[in-house]
Design a protein around this motif. Structure first.
Motif, PDB file in Angstrom:
ATOM      1  N   VAL A  80       4.310  27.159  55.613  1.00 28.02           N
ATOM      2  CA  VAL A  80       4.155  26.666  56.855  1.00 28.02           C
ATOM      3  C   VAL A  80       5.667  26.534  57.360  1.00 28.02           C
TER       4      VAL A  80
ATOM      5  N   GLY B 249      -1.148  33.214  60.981  1.00 29.05           N
ATOM      6  CA  GLY B 249      -1.876  32.132  61.836  1.00 29.05           C
ATOM      7  C   GLY B 249      -0.904  31.306  62.778  1.00 29.05           C
TER       8      GLY B 249
ATOM      9  N   LEU C 224       2.104  30.316  58.215  1.00 27.36           N
ATOM     10  CA  LEU C 224       1.563  29.610  59.293  1.00 27.36           C
ATOM     11  C   LEU C 224       2.541  29.073  60.234  1.00 27.36           C
TER      12      LEU C 224
ATOM     13  N   LEU D 107      -8.226  30.058  56.631  1.00 23.37           N
ATOM     14  CA  LEU D 107      -7.121  29.438  55.670  1.00 23.37           C
ATOM     15  C   LEU D 107      -7.835  29.870  54.363  1.00 23.37           C
TER      16      LEU D 107
ATOM     17  N   VAL E  51      -5.037  29.067  63.881  1.00 22.52           N
ATOM     18  CA  VAL E  51      -5.581  28.351  62.798  1.00 22.52           C
ATOM     19  C   VAL E  51      -6.297  27.119  63.521  1.00 22.52           C
TER      20      VAL E  51
END
Length: 501
Positions: A7, A192, A161, A491, A221
């Motif tokens: 992330v 995403g 992400l 995911l 997402v």
């Protein structure tokens, strides 16, 4: 070897840390052995692992969300800002060196092997590693020495992400601008997009989702709503500036907002108490009508004590004590309450000795060695005045400090574990109104916290919501939000499709 998912954010403070914590809680509920990882963090709010090593508070929270004990491998490089644009560099939980910012960037690549070794140790022990980036992955002047963002993603070949904060405005510029500045091999790893902190009906952003999908050539997402009243510890002191003071309350506590304040999550438990208002002050007039003044921990006691005097906050604190107000010093704040601070090895200051506030008969000497430990403590003796007379057993707390403070009237016995020594700590004034110690986390002990608050106002009838209950309730609530808003089919595909090495 574990699978991995990363992330990253369009900038600092877009919610990466909390999203990783929420994902850790969701996935651990599903029986997945998940661990957090952040190669490099910057925070003066540190946590102590079982072996005494320091990591960033966010990684400790994420480990808690995953239901595991934190380790130094989860945050192998931690920067703790000090004075004059310098930071203490913690590597694998222990002090490595102190560097100015420009010198650190020249030496970052030295730490790459440690980052990879730490990551591989987690991969060998868990099913999934949730990796958090830092700041923005497209700070073009810093990319050549990157050890925390896309360099980690490329090393693993893992899905990424990208998170933007719509509450700040400019969400399209945040997300699409970041995508456009990534190198092509980095861009291919972004699988995403996440729109974070949306206020209102998320259906109003359906067109926005379509625009991001088409222009970014990347699925969205989820659109995560703003989640109010999450009672989770912060690692960035900027958060203090955005806290709205509570209105009328029986007890008013003022924490001095030192420039290099550290571990201010010590006082989250006080903020969770009924009928208690906690504010952070930088001016003498803000201490008026306070029931208690707290001097918190600091990464630079000497410099922050000078700052205190420059602002004449020292005079305001002394006046408050003379009028019978309570004054508490934790860690660096405890050192300030003494008569003198000596620094023969110049650990913190160019001055050999600095005069303290003189509210407690103690003296501190700085040493290059640092004490870091999770501890159990108890109040020793029965001679203490007022609220301490009853004594307290089994207090959970932790130490992070570089100084040693001599006290002729210590009130705490600290047990650092079966293989470590038992020591005495702290000092208390003759009427129990002024006290200090090195222990962080004392107010998370509900009985101790409530007894101190009743000493400030006997009429106070509130209660302390235990820190464990409040944090776990917030993590569960955050996890429920992510369950309801994320595209979990996507995911799961990203996680299952990630490379194992």
């Amino acid at each position: 070897m574990a699978r991995s998912l990363m992330v990253v954010g369009t900038s600092s403070s877009v919610g990466k840390s909390l999203l990783v914590a929420g994902l850790c809680r969701v996935l651990s509920r599903r029986g997945i052995r998940v661990a957090p990882f952040k190669a490099q963090n910057m925070s003066n709010n540190a946590a102590v692992c079982d072996d005494g090593g320091e990591i960033g508070r966010a990684q400790e929270l994420q480990a808690r969300a995953a239901g595991i004990r934190p380790t130094v491998a989860m945050n192998p490089v931690l920067l703790k800002p000090q004075a004059d644009a310098t930071s203490q560099v913690i590597v694998r939980g222990r002090p490595w060196t102190t560097l100015r910012a420009r010198d650190f960037y020249r030496r970052k690549r030295e730490l790459w092997s440690i980052v990879i070794e730490s990551l591989e140790s987690l991969q060998a022990a868990y099913d999934l590693i949730l990796i958090e980036g830092a700041g923005s992955p497209v700070e073009l002047n810093l990319k050549s020495s990157d050890i925390v963002n896309m360099a980690v993603a490329k090393h693993l070949g893992c899905s990424v992400l990208l998170v933007g904060d719509i509450d700040r405005g400019g969400i399209f510029a945040q997300l699409l601008g970041t995508l456009s500045l990534l190198e092509e091999d980095e861009r291919r790893l972004v699988r995403g997009l996440i729109v974070n902190r949306f206020r209102g009906d998320p259906r109003l952003f359906d067109d926005g989702v379509q625009i991001l999908r088409e222009r970014g050539e990347c699925p969205v997402v989820g659109v995560v709503p703003f989640v109010p009243d999450l009672r989770l510890p912060e690692e960035d002191a900027v958060a203090i500036e955005h806290r709205a003071p509570r209105g009328t309350a029986t007890i008013r506590i003022v924490v001095i907002r030192l420039p290099r304040i550290s571990n201010f999550d010590d006082f989250d438990s006080l903020e969770r108490c009924d009928d208690v208002a906690v504010t952070y002050a930088t001016r003498p007039e803000e201490l008026r009508d306070a029931d208690a003044v707290i001097l918190p921990g600091t990464k630079s006691t000497a410099d922050d004590l000078r700052w205190l005097r420059e602002r004449e906050l020292d005079l305001a604190i002394l006046d408050h004590a003379r009028r019978g107000g309570a004054v508490v010093g934790i860690c660096g704040g405890y050192q300030m309450l003494g008569t003198a601070i000596h620094d023969p090895a110049r650990v913190e200051s160019s001055a050999k000795t600095i005069r303290g506030l003189g509210l407690l008969p103690v003296e501190t000497t700085f040493r290059p060695e640092k004490a870091t430990a999770n501890v159990r403590a108890a109040v020793v003796g029965n001679q203490w005045p007022g609220w301490l007379a009853a004594g307290f057993e089994e207090l959970d707390a932790y130490e992070i400090h570089a100084g040693e403070t001599s006290s002729s009237q210590p009130w705490l016995r600290i047990d650092r574990g079966s293989e470590r020594e038992t020591i005495l700590d702290g000092c208390v004034g003759p009427d129990g109104r002024v006290w200090g110690c090195y222990l962080h986390g004392l107010f998370q002990n509900a009985g101790f916290c409530e007894a101190w608050l009743r000493s400030l106002a006997p009429s106070w009838q509130g209660e302390n919501l235990g820190a464990t209950d409040a944090i776990d309730e917030s993590l569960d609530r955050l996890a429920d939000v992510l369950l309801a808003t994320f595209d979990w089919e996507l995911l799961d595909d990203l996680i299952k499709g990630s490379q194992r090495a």
